[in-house]
Design a protein around this motif. Structure first.
Motif, PDB file in Angstrom:
ATOM      1  N   PHE A 122       0.835  -1.209   0.000  1.00  0.00           N
ATOM      2  CA  PHE A 122       0.000   0.000   0.000  1.00  0.00           C
ATOM      3  C   PHE A 122       0.868   1.256   0.000  1.00  0.00           C
ATOM      4  N   GLY A 123       1.877   1.285   0.884  1.00  0.00           N
ATOM      5  CA  GLY A 123       2.742   2.458   0.960  1.00  0.00           C
ATOM      6  C   GLY A 123       3.529   2.680  -0.316  1.00  0.00           C
ATOM      7  N   ALA A 126       1.105   3.875  -3.084  1.00  0.00           N
ATOM      8  CA  ALA A 126       0.636   5.238  -2.815  1.00  0.00           C
ATOM      9  C   ALA A 126       1.689   6.277  -3.184  1.00  0.00           C
ATOM     10  N   LEU A 127       2.951   6.016  -2.848  1.00  0.00           N
ATOM     11  CA  LEU A 127       4.015   6.967  -3.168  1.00  0.00           C
ATOM     12  C   LEU A 127       4.322   6.984  -4.661  1.00  0.00           C
ATOM     13  N   VAL A 129       2.224   6.402  -7.075  1.00  0.00           N
ATOM     14  CA  VAL A 129       1.111   7.036  -7.788  1.00  0.00           C
ATOM     15  C   VAL A 129       1.048   8.530  -7.505  1.00  0.00           C
ATOM     16  N   ASP A 130       1.313   8.928  -6.262  1.00  0.00           N
ATOM     17  CA  ASP A 130       1.194  10.337  -5.866  1.00  0.00           C
ATOM     18  C   ASP A 130       2.421  10.748  -5.060  1.00  0.00           C
ATOM     19  N   ALA A 133       2.247  12.854  -1.837  1.00  0.00           N
ATOM     20  CA  ALA A 133       1.846  12.271  -0.553  1.00  0.00           C
ATOM     21  C   ALA A 133       3.038  11.904   0.316  1.00  0.00           C
ATOM     22  N   LYS A 134       4.243  12.180  -0.162  1.00  0.00           N
ATOM     23  CA  LYS A 134       5.450  11.785   0.570  1.00  0.00           C
ATOM     24  C   LYS A 134       5.511  12.346   1.989  1.00  0.00           C
ATOM     25  N   LEU A 137       3.211  10.085   4.029  1.00  0.00           N
ATOM     26  CA  LEU A 137       3.640   8.691   4.142  1.00  0.00           C
ATOM     27  C   LEU A 137       4.948   8.562   4.914  1.00  0.00           C
ATOM     28  N   ILE A 206       3.572   0.485   5.799  1.00  0.00           N
ATOM     29  CA  ILE A 206       3.411   1.618   4.883  1.00  0.00           C
ATOM     30  C   ILE A 206       4.704   2.430   4.801  1.00  0.00           C
ATOM     31  N   ALA A 210       7.066   2.685   1.505  1.00  0.00           N
ATOM     32  CA  ALA A 210       7.260   3.990   0.875  1.00  0.00           C
ATOM     33  C   ALA A 210       8.740   4.333   0.765  1.00  0.00           C
TER      34      ALA A 210
END
Length: 331
Positions: A122-123, A126-127, A129-130, A133-134, A137, A206, A210
């Protein structure tokens, strides 16, 4: 209660002779496996029960004296130790009791690994893709910049201590304290029926996922391995084992398939949970020392190949400890 003494002695005497034989074998320092240790305890309990019955029969004083001596001898083997105390006993505990307990609750460890792995996926996604969001995260200042820039700065400085200005001892102590707090929190959150432990494992996953994807996407895989492996191959499993302990507590709280009261269930698992978190503490002390004295030094001061090789050796040793160490108990 009426007891047919001849039949009683005839029925129980094979167990007494078996116990006597096991005690005789221990005089030669023979190796007992786990099943034999359990058998020794069973024979001792059975002989002690027989001794209680014989105590009221004055006609069987000879048998009583024999059994009394046998039980006393077995008590000495079961409840005392001829091993040195202190450091040697602590080493025996870490190399024997801790891995045995770990294997007894292996399924909980697998769940701990699975939850963390899901968090990592997930982490990482998420990083990837976006990138914006760093900050959410990775709420750590030293991880906010580009990995390649950090690598350049630390390689030019020669070591993290030139940048941070911290001594090895104080930095190592900070790491041990922080990681121990995280581990205790992960374990103790198991009282929330295991849900607290699952949330913390997922959150740690996560962050780890990340960090890994951040360095991988920036082409810093070798630096990532050399940075994380020396301490991470011990630290990360330690957190997972803390999660294992939390899930053990959670399973006792839920009590699936058990009609025993909560207090009874908790008393049964507390020794194992304490053993697991004790092993985690030892692992984190080692990880903290390695992180302060090796992980934070980078090329050209310490070649990355050396750091990665050291991490591989640690990982092999840990796998052996958890899966095979303590399979035999030596008296």
């Amino acid at each position: 209660m009426i007891v047919d003494m001849p039949k009683f002695i005839e029925r129980e005497s094979p167990y007494w002779r078996e116990l006597e034989g096991m005690l005789d074998s221990l005089n030669g320092k023979r190796v007992l496996d786990l099943e034999e240790v359990e058998r020794l305890h069973y024979l001792y309990d059975r002989a002690a029960s027989s001794l209680t019955r014989l105590a009221t029969f004055t006609s069987e004083r000879r048998t009583y004296r024999y059994l009394e001596a046998l039980v006393a001898r077995a008590y000495g083997e079961v409840h005392t130790t001829t091993e040195p105390v202190g450091k040697v006993r602590a080493v025996f505990w870490f190399l024997t009791i801790f891995p045995q307990t770990f294997r007894r609750w292996r399924r909980a460890f697998h769940v701990s690994c699975l939850v963390t792995a899901v968090g990592m996926v997930f982490g990482g996604i998420a990083l990837a893709v976006d990138a914006a969001a760093k900050p959410v995260l990775l709420p750590f200042e030293h991880l906010q910049g580009r990995p390649s820039e950090r690598v350049r700065m630390e390689e030019e400085a020669g070591s993290t201590y030139d940048v941070m200005g911290n001594s090895k001892a104080s930095f190592s102590a900070q790491l041990m304290t922080h990681n121990t707090k995280v581990s205790i929190m992960t374990m103790s959150s198991g009282v929330l029926y295991g849900l607290g432990t699952i949330v913390l494992l997922f959150y740690n996953g996560i962050i780890l996922g990340a960090v890994c994807i951040d360095y991988i996407l920036d082409g810093q895989i070798v630096f990532l391995l050399a940075w994380l492996m020396p301490h991470g191959v011990i630290e990360i499993p330690a957190i997972l084992i803390a999660g294992q302990a939390g899930l053990v507590i959670g399973s006792a709280m839920v009590g699936w398939g058990s009609r025993e009261p909560l207090g009874v269930r908790m008393r049964k698992i507390v020794p194992d949970a304490a053993t697991l978190i004790g092993g985690v503490a030892v692992m984190l002390v080692w990880a903290g020392l390695i992180e302060a004295c090796m992980s934070q030094y980078h090329a050209p001061v310490l070649p990355y190949s050396v750091k990665i090789f050291f991490g591989v050796v640690e990982l092999v040793g840990l796998v052996y400890l958890l899966n095979w160490s303590g399979k035999q108990v030596v008296k």
